[in-house]
Design an enzyme around this catalytic site. Structure first.
Site, PDB file in Angstrom:
ATOM      1  N   ILE A  99       0.820  -1.217   0.000  1.00  0.00           N
ATOM      2  CA  ILE A  99       0.000   0.000   0.000  1.00  0.00           C
ATOM      3  C   ILE A  99       0.852   1.264   0.000  1.00  0.00           C
ATOM      4  CG2 ILE A  99      -2.015  -1.047   1.086  1.00  0.00           C
ATOM      5  CD1 ILE A  99      -1.033   0.092   3.765  1.00  0.00           C
ATOM      6  N   PHE A 104      13.353   3.461   2.423  1.00  0.00           N
ATOM      7  CA  PHE A 104      14.093   2.231   2.698  1.00  0.00           C
ATOM      8  C   PHE A 104      13.214   1.016   2.947  1.00  0.00           C
ATOM      9  CE2 PHE A 104      16.597   5.729   4.796  1.00  0.00           C
ATOM     10  CZ  PHE A 104      17.407   5.958   3.704  1.00  0.00           C
ATOM     11  N   GLY A 105      11.950   1.021   2.536  1.00  0.00           N
ATOM     12  CA  GLY A 105      11.136  -0.172   2.743  1.00  0.00           C
ATOM     13  C   GLY A 105       9.738  -0.065   2.174  1.00  0.00           C
ATOM     14  N   VAL A 107       5.548  -0.892   2.389  1.00  0.00           N
ATOM     15  CA  VAL A 107       4.508  -0.940   3.417  1.00  0.00           C
ATOM     16  C   VAL A 107       3.379  -1.846   2.922  1.00  0.00           C
ATOM     17  CG1 VAL A 107       2.916   0.397   4.839  1.00  0.00           C
ATOM     18  CG2 VAL A 107       5.092   1.412   4.096  1.00  0.00           C
ATOM     19  N   LYS A 120       5.587  -2.142   7.768  1.00  0.00           N
ATOM     20  CA  LYS A 120       6.705  -1.701   6.928  1.00  0.00           C
ATOM     21  C   LYS A 120       7.896  -2.611   7.145  1.00  0.00           C
ATOM     22  CE  LYS A 120       8.777   2.388   7.504  1.00  0.00           C
ATOM     23  NZ  LYS A 120       9.012   3.836   7.298  1.00  0.00           N
ATOM     24  N   ASP A 227      11.770  14.992   6.384  1.00  0.00           N
ATOM     25  CA  ASP A 227      11.265  14.558   5.080  1.00  0.00           C
ATOM     26  C   ASP A 227       9.765  14.810   4.967  1.00  0.00           C
ATOM     27  OD1 ASP A 227      11.552  13.577   2.524  1.00  0.00           O
ATOM     28  OD2 ASP A 227      11.381  11.470   3.097  1.00  0.00           O
TER      29      ASP A 227
END
Length: 385
Positions: A99, A104-105, A107, A120, A227
């Site tokens: 989704i 870095f990953g 979800v 995540k 961010d």
């Protein structure tokens, strides 16, 4: 005997003595190495033999949740969830359940016994995965606020690091601003078509992000997100904003700064001081990113994507907004998908002015997030009277 000859003989004797010592050491090391390889081979053989005669079981250490040194900095009340449970809940991290794509990953949407959650799974890279895991645990794992996504649990096994969050139903702000296609469930049934966000809803979202940042920046040990952008703002069924993805976040000591060895953030949202080589990440960096996001929300234009200006020349959001403000053309900047019925030009002007102050070139002239919240509240109260 000649003194020169004596010196030569002495040097030769020393050389042979040193060589003999080095040779002896090398022989001993080689023997130890061979013995280690033999012992390792025997150990592997024993392991394989046990595997042939017994049913395969998962070692208890495989699902140990976290190392002692790694766990010292986050809330000990967070739930510890096994990798086996997460594999079952995500159908072995099926791509069908993705989704989102955090820093870095990936979800995933998952169903645990406690309900629907967002999972995540951080990058397998040991350094990146560990760094983000620690960053989220040290920041998000210690705070609770209605405008900040809540972390529910975690899992750490081997090189894998997984974080479990509350599931925010309506997805990211980025999707609502730019993707009006149908939102689908896992089985393909349509849930809703994303209609354009109204002016009032957009201001509500802006205020929610401002509230979350003001809370973070005014903690005893402030947190900077580093961010802030549309894809890191999630919306619940009431279109309340929830700041997400704290993989770059840092708790800061001292005078509201954090020394960083590299630029962090997303192009278009990063403050100019970062781009000019500043190594001090500050709360005012978040304020700048918020200002850009604020202008993005009301204009419906991505800050990092160039578009054709009136002269036909490509421009970017901040350049375009500044030129339009010089000409006092506030209403023309409002997203064309927003209804202008009942929209007051004075209110629009005030919103743009706040956004531009936040996204000012000089960080010392930017307002604090607490001041931004107060200004937004004044605008809302005037509109209600």
């Amino acid at each position: 005997m000649d003194h020169t000859l004596q010196a030569v003989l002495a040097a030769m004797s020393s050389f042979f003595l040193v060589s003999l010592i080095v040779f002896t050491i090398l022989v001993v090391c080689e023997c130890n190495s061979k013995r280690h390889r033999i012992d390792s081979s025997i150990s592997r053989d024993r392991t394989r033999n046990r595997g042939r005669t017994r049913s395969r079981t998962v070692p208890k250490t495989e699902f140990s949740s976290i190392a002692v040194g790694e766990s010292a900095t986050f809330d000990p009340t967070l739930n510890r969830i096994s990798m086996r449970e997460l594999i079952d809940a995500t159908r072995n991290f099926s791509s069908d359940l993705i989704i989102g794509d955090g820093s870095f990953g990936l979800v995933y949407k998952a169903q645990l016994n406690s309900g629907v959650v967002a999972v995540k799974k951080l990058a397998a890279d040991a350094f990146q995965g560990f760094r983000e895991f620690r960053a989220e645990m040290e920041t998000l794992g210690k705070i609770r606020h209605s405008n900040i996504v809540q972390i529910l649990g975690y899992c750490a096994t081997g090189r894998d690091r997984v974080l479990i969050y509350e599931y925010i139903e309506k997805g990211s702000l980025d999707q609502w601003l730019y993707d009006t296609s149908s939102s689908l469930e896992e089985d393909g049934d349509e849930v809703e078509i994303r209609s354009p966000l109204s002016w009032d809803t957009r201001i509500k979202i802006i205020r929610g992000v401002a509230e979350g940042l003001a809370y973070m920046h005014n903690l005893d040990t402030p947190i900077i997100h580093r961010d802030i952008k549309a894809s890191n703002v999630l919306l619940d069924p009431n279109f309340e904003a929830h700041i997400a993805d704290f993989g770059l976040a840092r708790r800061i000591e001292g005078p509201y700064t954090h020394v960083s060895t590299q630029v962090a953030g997303t192009m278009g949202y990063m403050p100019p001081e970062y781009m000019h080589g500043a190594t001090m990440a500050t709360v005012m960096g978040d304020v700048y990113s918020f200002g850009v996001l604020m202008l993005e929300i009301v204009t419906g234009r991505r800050p990092s994507f160039p578009f054709a200006g009136e002269s036909g020349k490509e421009v970017r959001l901040m350049e375009w907004v500044n030129k339009m403000v010089e000409q006092k053309r506030y209403m023309e900047m409002v997203d064309v998908s927003i209804s202008k019925d009942g929209l007051k030009e004075n209110t629009v002007m005030e919103i743009f002015q706040i956004g531009l102050r936040c996204a000012g070139e000089t960080c010392k002239f930017r307002p604090t997030m607490k001041e931004v919240v107060e200004e937004l509240d004044k605008i809302s109260s005037r509109n209600l009277t």
